[in-house]
Design a protein around this motif. Structure first.
Motif, mmCIF file in Angstrom:
data_model
loop_
_atom_site.group_PDB
_atom_site.id
_atom_site.type_symbol
_atom_site.label_atom_id
_atom_site.label_comp_id
_atom_site.label_asym_id
_atom_site.label_seq_id
_atom_site.Cartn_x
_atom_site.Cartn_y
_atom_site.Cartn_z
ATOM 1 N N GLU A 167 0.704 -1.242 0.059
ATOM 2 C CA GLU A 167 -0.102 0.100 -0.049
ATOM 3 C C GLU A 167 0.874 1.228 -0.166
ATOM 4 O O GLU A 167 0.607 2.270 -0.768
ATOM 5 C CB GLU A 167 -1.010 -0.047 1.324
ATOM 6 N N HIS A 168 1.817 1.220 0.608
ATOM 7 C CA HIS A 168 2.729 2.514 0.811
ATOM 8 C C HIS A 168 3.495 2.632 -0.395
ATOM 9 O O HIS A 168 3.770 3.883 -0.900
ATOM 10 C CB HIS A 168 3.803 2.113 2.259
ATOM 11 N N SER A 205 3.749 4.168 9.392
ATOM 12 C CA SER A 205 3.170 3.838 10.570
ATOM 13 C C SER A 205 2.180 2.578 10.568
ATOM 14 O O SER A 205 1.314 2.502 9.659
ATOM 15 C CB SER A 205 2.288 4.994 11.248
ATOM 16 N N LYS A 206 2.325 1.647 11.460
ATOM 17 C CA LYS A 206 1.382 0.432 11.315
ATOM 18 C C LYS A 206 0.011 0.729 11.632
ATOM 19 O O LYS A 206 -0.739 -0.187 11.546
ATOM 20 C CB LYS A 206 2.084 -0.953 12.245
ATOM 21 N N PHE A 231 -3.781 12.186 12.220
ATOM 22 C CA PHE A 231 -2.268 12.026 11.786
ATOM 23 C C PHE A 231 -1.771 12.485 10.616
ATOM 24 O O PHE A 231 -0.640 13.082 10.523
ATOM 25 C CB PHE A 231 -2.184 10.358 12.117
ATOM 26 N N TYR A 232 -2.383 12.469 9.538
ATOM 27 C CA TYR A 232 -2.076 12.686 8.251
ATOM 28 C C TYR A 232 -1.777 14.146 8.219
ATOM 29 O O TYR A 232 -0.837 14.719 7.594
ATOM 30 C CB TYR A 232 -3.079 12.293 6.902
ATOM 31 N N LYS A 237 3.653 14.080 4.666
ATOM 32 C CA LYS A 237 4.209 13.170 3.894
ATOM 33 C C LYS A 237 3.871 11.548 4.154
ATOM 34 O O LYS A 237 3.898 10.830 3.269
ATOM 35 C CB LYS A 237 5.721 13.402 3.988
ATOM 36 N N ALA A 238 3.101 11.441 5.226
ATOM 37 C CA ALA A 238 2.799 10.271 5.547
ATOM 38 C C ALA A 238 1.770 9.296 4.431
ATOM 39 O O ALA A 238 2.028 8.135 4.357
ATOM 40 C CB ALA A 238 2.195 9.957 6.945
ATOM 41 N N ALA A 239 0.814 10.048 4.103
ATOM 42 C CA ALA A 239 -0.030 9.377 3.203
ATOM 43 C C ALA A 239 -0.755 10.579 2.410
ATOM 44 O O ALA A 239 -1.815 10.917 2.909
ATOM 45 C CB ALA A 239 -0.929 8.537 3.946
ATOM 46 N N PRO A 240 -0.144 11.144 1.329
ATOM 47 C CA PRO A 240 -0.847 12.086 0.511
ATOM 48 C C PRO A 240 -2.029 11.565 0.085
ATOM 49 O O PRO A 240 -2.502 10.310 -0.044
ATOM 50 C CB PRO A 240 0.274 12.320 -0.575
#
Length: 332
Positions: A167-168, A205-206, A231-232, A237-240
């Motif tokens: 996914e990442h 991040s899990k 959190f995003y 940058k964690a999950a655009p």
């Protein structure tokens, strides 16, 4: 012919005079060319018997002249033509391919394109050499590919860790392999890769990732979904949003297919979810929560918010705010 078969033959010192590597998946082309450049010839022979050309700068006659030379103090020489798709007059190599020198191993990397199978050039290569044509890996093929690659290294990987990585990173095989190498170096004596390793060494991040957001939305767990989006918001940058939306769209698209299936058993659904029984059960639960009309509504919303994320009918709303709006509307 596969990359594995070509490399297996080369390790047994079985060679054809011409190898044409073409298609969409750069990873396999690079893998074969890298082996040809660094492993076919011993270092003592490579100085005299390895020639490397790049398509953008190469002149076809220079490439042919290199191929026509005989090896010096060796049985074979290797001629590489990288990025051949950028070479002008590449069809003029046909004359050499019609009558190649068997002491030369000529390897051509022709990325992002394929030759027309109807042409004489293609048929000549097929007759006198080997054509390896690659296709971009599909999303649904990625988790099994990762599992098999890890297995080939004598390691195992938890299903959740596989999904996190897939996914990442997506279908960038070169990057996936590099990340697995990084993790492997840090495993110590362990032989199993966990989601903790993905979090620590890849930086995913899990708990706060696109996969977990998908699960929260599937269960209509609004509180968890909002926590992940917050959190995003704090870690852009964690999950655009352009990574998150395709993940959600893929999930609801599979649910949409599920409603059209005659056989709605878990076994019938598993192939849509990488043969993962846990994911199939969660999808069946989500289908009950949303119903057909809810899934259809979710897909329409995803299309609408995808347009908003690139500025269509939107005046600069933040990605996090768009995601919050989206999940609230989907769950209602």
């Amino acid at each position: 012919m596969s990359a594995e078969k070509i490399l297996s033959d080369w390790k047994k010192k079985v060679y054809k005079p011409v190898y044409w590597l073409e298609g969409e998946e750069d990873f396999y082309i690079d893998e074969v060319i890298n082996f040809a450049e660094h492993s076919i010839l011993p270092e003592s022979e490579a100085g005299f018997n390895l020639s490397v050309f790049y398509g953008k700068d190469a002149v076809w006659s220079d490439v042919v002249n290199a191929c026509m030379r005989y090896p010096m103090f060796a049985e074979k020489q290797v001629v590489l033509l990288k990025e051949a798709q950028q070479m002008r007059d590449i069809d003029k190599l046909e004359g050499y391919v019609e009558n190649p020198l068997h002491s030369t191993i000529f390897v051509v990397g022709y990325k992002e394109k394929t030759l027309d199978k109807r042409t004489k050039f293609y048929k000549t290569i097929q007759k006198n050499g080997e054509i390896f044509s690659t296709k971009k890996i599909r999303d649904y093929e990625l988790p099994p590919w990762i599992t098999e690659h890890v297995k080939s290294k004598g390691l195992t990987m938890s299903q959740k860790a596989v999904m996190l990585l897939a996914e990442h990173i997506g279908t960038d095989l070169s990057r996936i392999v590099n990340e697995i190498e990084k993790i492997t170096v840090n495993l110590g004596q362990r032989t199993s890769i966990t989601e903790d390793d993905i979090e620590k060494f890849v930086g995913v991040s899990k708990e706060y990732n696109a996969f977990e957001l998908q699960n929260a939305v599937g269960k209509k767990d609004l509180a968890k979904a909002i926590r992940i989006i917050q959190f995003y918001e704090a870690n852009p940058k964690a999950a655009p949003i352009q990574l998150v939306l395709p993940s959600l769209y893929g999930f609801f698209s599979k649910l949409y297919v599920y409603f059209g299936m005659a056989d709605k058993s878990e076994n019938a659904l598993r192939p849509l979810f990488y043969n993962n029984p846990f994911a199939a059960k969660e999808a069946m639960a989500a289908a009950k929560l949303y119903s057909y009309s809810g899934v259809e509504h979710a897909l329409l919303l995803l299309h609408e918010y995808n347009l908003k994320s690139v500025g269509v009918n939107d005046n600069g709303t933040s990605d996090a705010s768009l995601l919050k709006e989206l999940v609230v509307k989907m769950m209602n």
